[in-house]
Design a protein around this motif. Structure first.
Motif, PDB file in Angstrom:
ATOM      1  N   LEU A  57     -13.958  24.738  42.599  1.00  0.00           N
ATOM      2  CA  LEU A  57     -12.645  25.337  42.826  1.00  0.00           C
ATOM      3  C   LEU A  57     -11.630  24.647  41.950  1.00  0.00           C
ATOM      4  O   LEU A  57     -11.866  23.560  41.434  1.00  0.00           O
ATOM      5  CB  LEU A  57     -12.232  25.291  44.299  1.00  0.00           C
ATOM      6  N   GLU A  58     -10.497  25.295  41.773  1.00  0.00           N
ATOM      7  CA  GLU A  58      -9.368  24.667  41.084  1.00  0.00           C
ATOM      8  C   GLU A  58      -8.206  24.622  42.062  1.00  0.00           C
ATOM      9  O   GLU A  58      -8.118  25.455  42.959  1.00  0.00           O
ATOM     10  CB  GLU A  58      -8.989  25.405  39.801  1.00  0.00           C
ATOM     11  N   VAL A  59      -7.374  23.618  41.902  1.00  0.00           N
ATOM     12  CA  VAL A  59      -6.225  23.464  42.785  1.00  0.00           C
ATOM     13  C   VAL A  59      -5.054  22.948  41.958  1.00  0.00           C
ATOM     14  O   VAL A  59      -5.237  22.123  41.059  1.00  0.00           O
ATOM     15  CB  VAL A  59      -6.543  22.521  43.981  1.00  0.00           C
ATOM     16  N   LEU A  60      -3.873  23.464  42.240  1.00  0.00           N
ATOM     17  CA  LEU A  60      -2.689  23.018  41.510  1.00  0.00           C
ATOM     18  C   LEU A  60      -2.367  21.566  41.835  1.00  0.00           C
ATOM     19  O   LEU A  60      -2.509  21.127  42.983  1.00  0.00           O
ATOM     20  CB  LEU A  60      -1.492  23.918  41.848  1.00  0.00           C
ATOM     21  N   GLU A  61      -1.917  20.849  40.836  1.00  0.00           N
ATOM     22  CA  GLU A  61      -1.582  19.434  40.993  1.00  0.00           C
ATOM     23  C   GLU A  61      -0.547  19.219  42.096  1.00  0.00           C
ATOM     24  O   GLU A  61      -0.615  18.252  42.848  1.00  0.00           O
ATOM     25  CB  GLU A  61      -1.053  18.900  39.658  1.00  0.00           C
ATOM     26  N   GLY A  62       0.402  20.134  42.221  1.00  0.00           N
ATOM     27  CA  GLY A  62       1.456  20.000  43.218  1.00  0.00           C
ATOM     28  C   GLY A  62       1.086  20.501  44.605  1.00  0.00           C
ATOM     29  O   GLY A  62       1.872  20.376  45.539  1.00  0.00           O
ATOM     30  N   GLN A  96      -5.145  20.031  48.460  1.00  0.00           N
ATOM     31  CA  GLN A  96      -6.006  18.954  47.986  1.00  0.00           C
ATOM     32  C   GLN A  96      -6.531  18.123  49.155  1.00  0.00           C
ATOM     33  O   GLN A  96      -7.721  17.782  49.194  1.00  0.00           O
ATOM     34  CB  GLN A  96      -5.242  18.047  47.019  1.00  0.00           C
ATOM     35  N   ALA A  97      -5.673  17.826  50.096  1.00  0.00           N
ATOM     36  CA  ALA A  97      -6.105  17.051  51.271  1.00  0.00           C
ATOM     37  C   ALA A  97      -7.151  17.828  52.069  1.00  0.00           C
ATOM     38  O   ALA A  97      -8.158  17.261  52.511  1.00  0.00           O
ATOM     39  CB  ALA A  97      -4.902  16.715  52.146  1.00  0.00           C
ATOM     40  N   ALA A  98      -6.921  19.123  52.237  1.00  0.00           N
ATOM     41  CA  ALA A  98      -7.882  19.954  52.970  1.00  0.00           C
ATOM     42  C   ALA A  98      -9.225  19.986  52.240  1.00  0.00           C
ATOM     43  O   ALA A  98     -10.287  19.856  52.865  1.00  0.00           O
ATOM     44  CB  ALA A  98      -7.328  21.359  53.156  1.00  0.00           C
ATOM     45  N   TYR A  99      -9.188  20.165  50.921  1.00  0.00           N
ATOM     46  CA  TYR A  99     -10.432  20.230  50.159  1.00  0.00           C
ATOM     47  C   TYR A  99     -11.190  18.909  50.220  1.00  0.00           C
ATOM     48  O   TYR A  99     -12.416  18.895  50.322  1.00  0.00           O
ATOM     49  CB  TYR A  99     -10.156  20.612  48.702  1.00  0.00           C
ATOM     50  N   ARG A 100     -10.469  17.795  50.168  1.00  0.00           N
ATOM     51  CA  ARG A 100     -11.140  16.488  50.284  1.00  0.00           C
ATOM     52  C   ARG A 100     -11.817  16.351  51.656  1.00  0.00           C
ATOM     53  O   ARG A 100     -12.943  15.853  51.746  1.00  0.00           O
ATOM     54  CB  ARG A 100     -10.150  15.346  50.066  1.00  0.00           C
ATOM     55  N   GLN A 101     -11.145  16.812  52.705  1.00  0.00           N
ATOM     56  CA  GLN A 101     -11.745  16.772  54.042  1.00  0.00           C
ATOM     57  C   GLN A 101     -13.003  17.635  54.120  1.00  0.00           C
ATOM     58  O   GLN A 101     -13.902  17.356  54.914  1.00  0.00           O
ATOM     59  CB  GLN A 101     -10.748  17.222  55.107  1.00  0.00           C
ATOM     60  N   THR A 149     -14.404  16.931  45.609  1.00  0.00           N
ATOM     61  CA  THR A 149     -13.837  15.833  44.825  1.00  0.00           C
ATOM     62  C   THR A 149     -13.476  16.366  43.441  1.00  0.00           C
ATOM     63  O   THR A 149     -14.031  17.382  43.000  1.00  0.00           O
ATOM     64  CB  THR A 149     -14.843  14.676  44.665  1.00  0.00           C
ATOM     65  N   PRO A 150     -12.571  15.693  42.739  1.00  0.00           N
ATOM     66  CA  PRO A 150     -12.284  16.109  41.365  1.00  0.00           C
ATOM     67  C   PRO A 150     -13.573  16.095  40.534  1.00  0.00           C
ATOM     68  O   PRO A 150     -14.432  15.227  40.714  1.00  0.00           O
ATOM     69  CB  PRO A 150     -11.294  15.057  40.871  1.00  0.00           C
ATOM     70  N   TYR A 151     -13.703  17.049  39.622  1.00  0.00           N
ATOM     71  CA  TYR A 151     -14.925  17.217  38.838  1.00  0.00           C
ATOM     72  C   TYR A 151     -14.976  16.234  37.683  1.00  0.00           C
ATOM     73  O   TYR A 151     -14.043  16.119  36.895  1.00  0.00           O
ATOM     74  CB  TYR A 151     -15.006  18.647  38.298  1.00  0.00           C
ATOM     75  N   THR A 152     -16.087  15.532  37.606  1.00  0.00           N
ATOM     76  CA  THR A 152     -16.369  14.646  36.492  1.00  0.00           C
ATOM     77  C   THR A 152     -17.871  14.640  36.252  1.00  0.00           C
ATOM     78  O   THR A 152     -18.656  14.833  37.183  1.00  0.00           O
ATOM     79  CB  THR A 152     -15.848  13.209  36.748  1.00  0.00           C
ATOM     80  N   ILE A 164     -14.847  29.064  43.914  1.00  0.00           N
ATOM     81  CA  ILE A 164     -13.859  29.569  44.870  1.00  0.00           C
ATOM     82  C   ILE A 164     -12.569  29.729  44.073  1.00  0.00           C
ATOM     83  O   ILE A 164     -11.820  28.791  43.883  1.00  0.00           O
ATOM     84  CB  ILE A 164     -13.709  28.601  46.061  1.00  0.00           C
ATOM     85  N   HIS A 165     -12.357  30.945  43.587  1.00  0.00           N
ATOM     86  CA  HIS A 165     -11.267  31.206  42.656  1.00  0.00           C
ATOM     87  C   HIS A 165      -9.910  31.297  43.353  1.00  0.00           C
ATOM     88  O   HIS A 165      -8.930  30.740  42.878  1.00  0.00           O
ATOM     89  CB  HIS A 165     -11.553  32.493  41.881  1.00  0.00           C
ATOM     90  N   ASP A 166      -9.841  32.033  44.429  1.00  0.00           N
ATOM     91  CA  ASP A 166      -8.599  32.181  45.195  1.00  0.00           C
ATOM     92  C   ASP A 166      -8.857  31.837  46.653  1.00  0.00           C
ATOM     93  O   ASP A 166      -9.883  32.233  47.210  1.00  0.00           O
ATOM     94  CB  ASP A 166      -8.088  33.639  45.164  1.00  0.00           C
ATOM     95  N   VAL A 167      -7.918  31.124  47.237  1.00  0.00           N
ATOM     96  CA  VAL A 167      -7.929  30.866  48.684  1.00  0.00           C
ATOM     97  C   VAL A 167      -6.501  31.016  49.165  1.00  0.00           C
ATOM     98  O   VAL A 167      -5.582  30.434  48.589  1.00  0.00           O
ATOM     99  CB  VAL A 167      -8.403  29.432  49.023  1.00  0.00           C
ATOM    100  N   TYR A 168      -6.327  31.804  50.217  1.00  0.00           N
ATOM    101  CA  TYR A 168      -4.991  31.958  50.784  1.00  0.00           C
ATOM    102  C   TYR A 168      -5.109  32.133  52.289  1.00  0.00           C
ATOM    103  O   TYR A 168      -5.890  32.953  52.766  1.00  0.00           O
ATOM    104  CB  TYR A 168      -4.264  33.165  50.184  1.00  0.00           C
ATOM    105  N   VAL A 169      -4.328  31.340  53.014  1.00  0.00           N
ATOM    106  CA  VAL A 169      -4.196  31.474  54.460  1.00  0.00           C
ATOM    107  C   VAL A 169      -2.726  31.733  54.744  1.00  0.00           C
ATOM    108  O   VAL A 169      -1.859  30.999  54.262  1.00  0.00           O
ATOM    109  CB  VAL A 169      -4.669  30.191  55.203  1.00  0.00           C
ATOM    110  N   ARG A 170      -2.451  32.778  55.495  1.00  0.00           N
ATOM    111  CA  ARG A 170      -1.055  33.091  55.820  1.00  0.00           C
ATOM    112  C   ARG A 170      -0.406  31.888  56.510  1.00  0.00           C
ATOM    113  O   ARG A 170      -1.045  31.209  57.321  1.00  0.00           O
ATOM    114  CB  ARG A 170      -0.982  34.320  56.713  1.00  0.00           C
ATOM    115  N   PRO A 171       0.875  31.627  56.223  1.00  0.00           N
ATOM    116  CA  PRO A 171       1.545  30.440  56.777  1.00  0.00           C
ATOM    117  C   PRO A 171       1.442  30.310  58.292  1.00  0.00           C
ATOM    118  O   PRO A 171       1.207  29.210  58.805  1.00  0.00           O
ATOM    119  CB  PRO A 171       2.999  30.613  56.334  1.00  0.00           C
TER     120      PRO A 171
END
Length: 164
Positions: free
Chosen positions: A122-127, A132-137, A141-144, A86-93
């Motif tokens: 997927l990748e997500v910016l650290e900030g 990140q919270a949405a993806y965890r829900q 999880t972070p890749y390892t 999942i390279h890009d994800v965008y939801v209008r504000p």
């Protein structure tokens, strides 16, 4: 009502939605902070349509496109199976926190299963802590690979725009 579809590059309204949403994402603080250049806007749809391993999904509320995801097929050597990034994800504000991302990700997961994929990445910016919270829900999880190697980092190297 939320409707998720795979974009059809032949449909003018899908083409317009892709360009509008990618531009909105590019201009966002979690994007590059500015819209796409005219050159990229002129090429983007054709470049996407020439790559059958790229899948673009659009989310609509009623008749308005409010979210996009650009996904790219990859391959997991450790599983000898395809994966879907999942390279890009965008939801209008104005459409956030309404279950759109959840519906979009459920659709993407079903498509990945239909393609025989072993996982979603997927990748997500650290900030970008809200994402990140949405993806965890959603079960990400972070890749390892193992407990001692640590978490994978996503790095980049820009290449010349016009290689010689």
């Amino acid at each position: 009502m939320i409707t998720i579809i795979r974009a059809d590059y032949q449909m003018a309204n899908h083409r317009a939605a892709i360009l509008a949403l990618v531009n909105d994402y590019a201009a966002d603080t979690m994007g590059q902070g500015k819209v796409l250049s005219d050159n990229i806007q002129c090429r983007l749809l054709e470049d996407l349509s020439n790559r059958p391993w790229v899948h673009v999904f659009l989310a609509y509320q009623k008749d308005t496109a409010v979210a996009i995801s650009v996904c790219i097929e990859g391959f997991s050597t450790f599983n000898s199976a395809p994966l879907l990034n999942i390279h890009d994800v965008y939801v209008r504000p104005e459409a956030r926190r309404q279950g759109i991302a959840k519906a979009l990700f459920a659709y993407i997961e079903a498509e990945a299963c239909a393609l025989g994929c072993c996982k979603l990445t997927l990748e997500v910016l650290e900030g970008n802590t809200p994402a990140q919270a949405a993806y965890r829900q959603l079960g990400f999880t972070p890749y390892t690979i193992n407990d001692t190697a640590g978490i994978a980092m996503f790095w980049q190297k820009h290449l010349p725009a016009d290689p010689v």
